[in-house]
Design a protein around this motif. Structure first.
Motif, mmCIF file in Angstrom:
data_model
loop_
_atom_site.group_PDB
_atom_site.id
_atom_site.type_symbol
_atom_site.label_atom_id
_atom_site.label_comp_id
_atom_site.label_asym_id
_atom_site.label_seq_id
_atom_site.Cartn_x
_atom_site.Cartn_y
_atom_site.Cartn_z
ATOM 1 N N ALA A 21 0.806 -1.116 -0.061
ATOM 2 C CA ALA A 21 0.045 -0.002 0.017
ATOM 3 C C ALA A 21 1.157 1.341 0.243
ATOM 4 N N ARG A 22 1.859 1.273 0.784
ATOM 5 C CA ARG A 22 2.916 2.489 0.994
ATOM 6 C C ARG A 22 3.608 2.652 -0.542
ATOM 7 N N ALA A 23 3.964 1.550 -1.075
ATOM 8 C CA ALA A 23 4.640 1.766 -2.269
ATOM 9 C C ALA A 23 3.729 2.162 -3.415
ATOM 10 N N CYS A 24 2.390 1.687 -3.641
ATOM 11 C CA CYS A 24 1.544 1.968 -4.523
ATOM 12 C C CYS A 24 1.117 3.239 -4.464
ATOM 13 N N ALA A 25 0.859 3.838 -3.193
ATOM 14 C CA ALA A 25 0.324 5.258 -2.790
ATOM 15 C C ALA A 25 1.709 6.202 -3.261
ATOM 16 N N ALA A 26 2.857 6.001 -3.033
ATOM 17 C CA ALA A 26 3.960 6.789 -3.219
ATOM 18 C C ALA A 26 4.048 6.873 -4.880
ATOM 19 N N ALA A 54 -4.516 9.469 -2.302
ATOM 20 C CA ALA A 54 -3.173 8.555 -2.086
ATOM 21 C C ALA A 54 -2.637 9.148 -0.959
ATOM 22 N N VAL A 55 -2.660 10.312 -0.493
ATOM 23 C CA VAL A 55 -1.939 10.933 0.765
ATOM 24 C C VAL A 55 -2.927 10.540 2.022
ATOM 25 N N ILE A 56 -4.089 10.418 1.866
ATOM 26 C CA ILE A 56 -4.991 10.023 2.868
ATOM 27 C C ILE A 56 -4.605 8.468 3.282
ATOM 28 N N VAL A 294 10.421 -1.033 -2.461
ATOM 29 C CA VAL A 294 9.771 0.201 -3.007
ATOM 30 C C VAL A 294 9.415 1.180 -2.035
ATOM 31 N N ALA A 295 8.703 0.364 -0.912
ATOM 32 C CA ALA A 295 8.353 1.181 0.144
ATOM 33 C C ALA A 295 9.443 1.461 1.214
#
Length: 349
Positions: A21-26, A54-56, A294-295
């Motif tokens: 989730a962190r990688a995809c959001a970034a 994505a920031v949320i 990525v994360a």
């Protein structure tokens, strides 16, 4: 001597899901600003319009991870504060230096430099004034992704006293966080100011924290997070009333923008703490090394991509953009993986 019982830990599936989730959001935030900066047309441009959402997701992830990792250590203020400063500020300062060098290389530093924005960003009171009222300072040299750090740092500061209260009265504390958040947003609608808006967003972060608490207690049903989720829904209701009462200038601006944020937070929390979240956790575990890699540089990518990929004039051509992308990855790796080794760690006690 009896060994001290260890607090429960996150499962590999959950850790893989958090990394994914962190990688995809970034990566999505990077793509969002590149698409916006270069004017991507058609369907691609529309699909990449939701960088704010994505920031949320970052806020929710932050609440979850900080609670899971710091729920005991945060009650020791000195070590907790140093860990948060050590995490946030070195990449932020590097990003501000990179922005300065980029604008100097562009020949526009003198025209765009603003001491108020520099100080405001260092003091973590920055936001984007073109999107909402009551902003005290815009991000330094137009690095708009830095807006979220003022919220994140404020949440870090609020967390220890909230945690201390929660340890004594958990249900009452969560109700208080939700009620104060709703009241703060109503106050912001009447008297726009950055502090009220930050407090209004804290229930989102706290919902992530309470999702972590429920998970660590062995709960796997959305009913376990009913209270923080109900307050997110209440916050959506307050934001909807504000949006109906006040003039609306577009879905990407206040008062619609915070409503979008609150709705997305409620939906993500409800969905990810149910069967879909468990399914995604198992799917993420198929390639944990990729997501973890990525994360591990996601924060560096987040704070550095705007000046290098969008603001830098040398990145406008294909070759220049490729060079900027390589430099972005190298710098993100350096500030996330190498720079921390040079900084002293917090005391163990």
């Amino acid at each position: 001597m009896t060994a001290r019982p260890q607090p429960p830990a996150l499962s590999p599936h959950v850790r893989a899901l958090l990394d994914a989730a962190r990688a995809c959001a970034a990566l999505y935030v990077v793509a969002h600003h590149v698409a916006k900066g270069y004017g991507f047309p058609g369907l691609t441009g529309h699909l990449l319009r939701f960088g704010q959402e994505a920031v949320i997701v970052f806020f929710l992830l932050s609440g979850f991870v900080i609670f899971a990792n710091e729920r005991v250590r945060a009650l020791s203020p000195r070590g907790y504060a140093w860990r948060r400063v050590r995490r946030i500020y070195p990449p932020l300062i590097v990003a501000m230096i990179v922005s300065t060098l980029v604008y100097w290389d562009n020949g526009t530093l003198a025209r765009h430099f603003d001491a108020g924005r520099l100080i405001g960003t260092l003091l973590a009171i920055q936001d984007v004034s073109t999107l909402k009222p009551g902003v005290w300072a815009d991000p330094y040299l137009g690095n708009d992704p830095l807006w979220s750090l003022s919220y994140e740092i404020a949440f870090y500061i609020i967390f220890p006293p909230t945690l201390a209260l929660w340890a004594k009265r958990p249900a009452l504390t969560t109700h208080a966080v939700g009620a104060i958040g709703c009241g703060a947003y109503a106050l912001f609608a009447m008297v726009p100011n950055h502090l009220a808006l930050v407090i209004a967003y804290y229930p989102l972060w706290w919902a992530g924290a309470m999702a972590a608490q429920a998970y660590l207690d062995g709960e796997r049903s959305v009913r376990a997070i009913a209270v923080p989720l109900a307050w997110l829904v209440a916050l959506c209701g307050v934001a909807l009333v504000v949006a109906l009462v006040q003039p609306r200038y577009g879905i990407g601006l206040y008062p619609i923008l915070p409503l979008r944020h609150f709705v997305v937070a409620a939906v993500v929390v409800a969905v990810m703490f149910g069967p879909i979240g468990r399914l995604m956790g198992r799917a993420s575990a198929w390639s944990p090394a990729l997501w973890s890699g990525v994360a591990s540089i996601s924060y560096g990518l987040y704070v550095l991509h705007m000046p290098l990929l969008v603001d830098w004039q040398r990145a406008k051509g294909a070759g220049g953009f490729a060079l900027a992308a390589v430099l972005l990855i190298a710098l993100a790796w350096s500030v996330e993986r190498w720079l921390p080794r040079l900084l002293p760690r917090a005391p163990s006690r």
